[in-house]
Design a protein around this motif. Structure first.
Motif, PDB file in Angstrom:
ATOM      1  N   THR A  20     -68.562  10.035  -1.926  1.00 21.76           N
ATOM      2  CA  THR A  20     -68.041   9.860  -3.291  1.00 21.76           C
ATOM      3  C   THR A  20     -69.056  10.339  -4.332  1.00 21.76           C
ATOM      4  O   THR A  20     -68.681  10.897  -5.362  1.00 21.76           O
ATOM      5  N   LYS A  21     -70.347  10.142  -4.042  1.00 21.34           N
ATOM      6  CA  LYS A  21     -71.388  10.627  -4.969  1.00 21.34           C
ATOM      7  C   LYS A  21     -71.402  12.147  -5.041  1.00 21.34           C
ATOM      8  O   LYS A  21     -71.847  12.726  -6.033  1.00 21.34           O
ATOM      9  N   LEU A  22     -70.910  12.792  -3.984  1.00 19.25           N
ATOM     10  CA  LEU A  22     -70.822  14.258  -3.973  1.00 19.25           C
ATOM     11  C   LEU A  22     -69.506  14.752  -4.577  1.00 19.25           C
ATOM     12  O   LEU A  22     -69.255  15.955  -4.618  1.00 19.25           O
ATOM     13  N   GLY A  23     -68.668  13.807  -5.026  1.00 18.38           N
ATOM     14  CA  GLY A  23     -67.432  14.193  -5.696  1.00 18.38           C
ATOM     15  C   GLY A  23     -66.190  14.167  -4.834  1.00 18.38           C
ATOM     16  O   GLY A  23     -65.120  14.618  -5.264  1.00 18.38           O
ATOM     17  N   TYR A  24     -66.292  13.659  -3.634  1.00 17.03           N
ATOM     18  CA  TYR A  24     -65.123  13.595  -2.756  1.00 17.03           C
ATOM     19  C   TYR A  24     -64.170  12.485  -3.198  1.00 17.03           C
ATOM     20  O   TYR A  24     -64.598  11.387  -3.535  1.00 17.03           O
ATOM     21  N   GLU A  25     -62.882  12.786  -3.155  1.00 19.18           N
ATOM     22  CA  GLU A  25     -61.847  11.749  -3.198  1.00 19.18           C
ATOM     23  C   GLU A  25     -61.617  11.284  -1.768  1.00 19.18           C
ATOM     24  O   GLU A  25     -61.667  12.095  -0.834  1.00 19.18           O
ATOM     25  N   ILE A  26     -61.360   9.994  -1.591  1.00 15.23           N
ATOM     26  CA  ILE A  26     -61.222   9.430  -0.254  1.00 15.23           C
ATOM     27  C   ILE A  26     -59.779   9.014   0.001  1.00 15.23           C
ATOM     28  O   ILE A  26     -59.226   8.187  -0.729  1.00 15.23           O
ATOM     29  N   ILE A  27     -59.187   9.603   1.030  1.00 13.90           N
ATOM     30  CA  ILE A  27     -57.865   9.187   1.503  1.00 13.90           C
ATOM     31  C   ILE A  27     -58.085   8.263   2.688  1.00 13.90           C
ATOM     32  O   ILE A  27     -58.880   8.573   3.577  1.00 13.90           O
ATOM     33  N   SER A  28     -57.394   7.133   2.708  1.00  9.87           N
ATOM     34  CA  SER A  28     -57.653   6.189   3.789  1.00  9.87           C
ATOM     35  C   SER A  28     -56.402   5.412   4.172  1.00  9.87           C
ATOM     36  O   SER A  28     -55.369   5.486   3.503  1.00  9.87           O
ATOM     37  N   THR A  29     -56.528   4.667   5.272  1.00  6.54           N
ATOM     38  CA  THR A  29     -55.392   3.924   5.818  1.00  6.54           C
ATOM     39  C   THR A  29     -55.812   2.513   6.208  1.00  6.54           C
ATOM     40  O   THR A  29     -56.983   2.258   6.501  1.00  6.54           O
ATOM     41  N   GLY A  30     -54.855   1.599   6.209  1.00  9.86           N
ATOM     42  CA  GLY A  30     -54.986   0.265   6.797  1.00  9.86           C
ATOM     43  C   GLY A  30     -56.296  -0.451   6.596  1.00  9.86           C
ATOM     44  O   GLY A  30     -56.780  -0.642   5.474  1.00  9.86           O
ATOM     45  N   GLY A  40     -66.080  -1.811  -2.867  1.00 14.82           N
ATOM     46  CA  GLY A  40     -66.065  -1.245  -4.211  1.00 14.82           C
ATOM     47  C   GLY A  40     -65.817   0.244  -4.272  1.00 14.82           C
ATOM     48  O   GLY A  40     -66.063   0.882  -5.302  1.00 14.82           O
ATOM     49  N   ILE A  41     -65.304   0.821  -3.191  1.00 16.12           N
ATOM     50  CA  ILE A  41     -65.028   2.261  -3.153  1.00 16.12           C
ATOM     51  C   ILE A  41     -63.526   2.469  -3.317  1.00 16.12           C
ATOM     52  O   ILE A  41     -62.729   1.970  -2.524  1.00 16.12           O
ATOM     53  N   SER A  42     -63.136   3.192  -4.339  1.00 19.32           N
ATOM     54  CA  SER A  42     -61.709   3.417  -4.571  1.00 19.32           C
ATOM     55  C   SER A  42     -61.193   4.474  -3.604  1.00 19.32           C
ATOM     56  O   SER A  42     -61.892   5.434  -3.262  1.00 19.32           O
ATOM     57  N   THR A  43     -59.961   4.278  -3.146  1.00 23.38           N
ATOM     58  CA  THR A  43     -59.372   5.188  -2.168  1.00 23.38           C
ATOM     59  C   THR A  43     -57.946   5.547  -2.559  1.00 23.38           C
ATOM     60  O   THR A  43     -57.309   4.847  -3.348  1.00 23.38           O
ATOM     61  N   ILE A  44     -57.467   6.623  -1.972  1.00 17.78           N
ATOM     62  CA  ILE A  44     -56.076   7.035  -2.108  1.00 17.78           C
ATOM     63  C   ILE A  44     -55.348   6.600  -0.841  1.00 17.78           C
ATOM     64  O   ILE A  44     -55.811   6.867   0.270  1.00 17.78           O
TER      65      ILE A  44
END
Length: 254
Positions: A20-30, A40-44
């Protein structure tokens, strides 16, 4: 964008924080999504990517063109890129996935057949294989031991090298082959088929040996030494020690 979905959450938060510090958006599941958001990490949500809810108790959630199209797109193929645009599919640039704990489930005392079957991962191997087939463009991680090195490479160079991606892809296919071998072994034993049409075995590397059969050669042991014998004393077992022990056991058996 990074797609992250793991059963083994070792090092997960530190790795994804770095992404995330490198600018990645995070897609995640379950459970992965829950663990990241707790940290505290926001995800899609994967459902926001697919436009379709997770169904059948999570059995179907990532098997969708919006996921696999993003993973399999050959990025210097104009028709592939156009297909993404035409279908409003966004790229996925990194995949971090490991699988349901099938081996651990099988080894549990008193576990039911139904529970074992539920721990056969479908979406995980599919994502790993799709992304690894496309390793020219996408780094794919299935082992927490690789997180630190990949993150460091991204921090220093802004991307991973083709050599790194190829090494990671090879590990993924070993990982999925091992996983399928364990499932096949379990079901083959359950059906009582003693002589199937093909026979596959899988072993984990336990240790490097001092040297191979001769001092100028390398040696490694794959298997489970603890299941074979207890070493009472003496220095570390060598390749030739193992051959001697094997010969002794064969003689005793005869």
């Amino acid at each position: 964008r990074a797609l992250v979905s793991v059963s083994d959450k070792t090092g997960l938060v530190e790795f994804v924080s770095g992404l995330t510090k490198l600018g990645y958006e995070i897609i995640s599941t379950g459970g992965t999504k829950k663990a990241l958001e707790t940290a505290g990490i926001s995800t899609i949500s994967i459902s926001d990517v697919t436009g379709f809810p997770e169904i059948m108790d999570g059995r179907v959630k990532t098997l969708h063109p919006n996921v696999h199209g993003a993973l399999l797109c050959v990025r210097d193929n104009e028709s592939h890129v156009q297909a993404l645009k035409d279908n409003s599919i966004e790229y996925i640039d990194l995949v971090c996935v490991n699988l349901y704990p099938f081996k651990e489930t099988v080894q549990k005392a008193g576990v039911s057949h139904e529970e074992i079957i539920e721990n056969i991962d479908i979406g995980g191997p599919s994502m790993l294989r799709s992304a690894s087939k496309n390793y020219r463009y996408i780094p794919v991680l299935c082992d927490p031991n690789d997180y630190e090195a990949v993150l460091k490479e991204l921090q220093e160079n802004g991307e991973t090298s083709l050599e790194t991606r190829e090494l990671l892809a090879a590990k993924v296919f070993r990982h999925t082959a091992r996983y399928d071998t364990m499932i096949a072994e379990y079901l083959t034993k359950k059906t009582g088929n003693k002589f199937p049409e093909s026979f596959t075995m899988t072993f984990d590397k336990v240790q490097s040996l001092r040297y191979g059969e001769n001092p100028h050669q390398k040696g490694y042991f794959y298997g489970n030494l603890e299941a074979m014998f207890d070493q009472i004393h003496g220095k570390e077992i060598s390749y030739n020690n193992l051959l001697d022990i094997n010969a002794a056991v064969d003689l005793i058996d005869e």
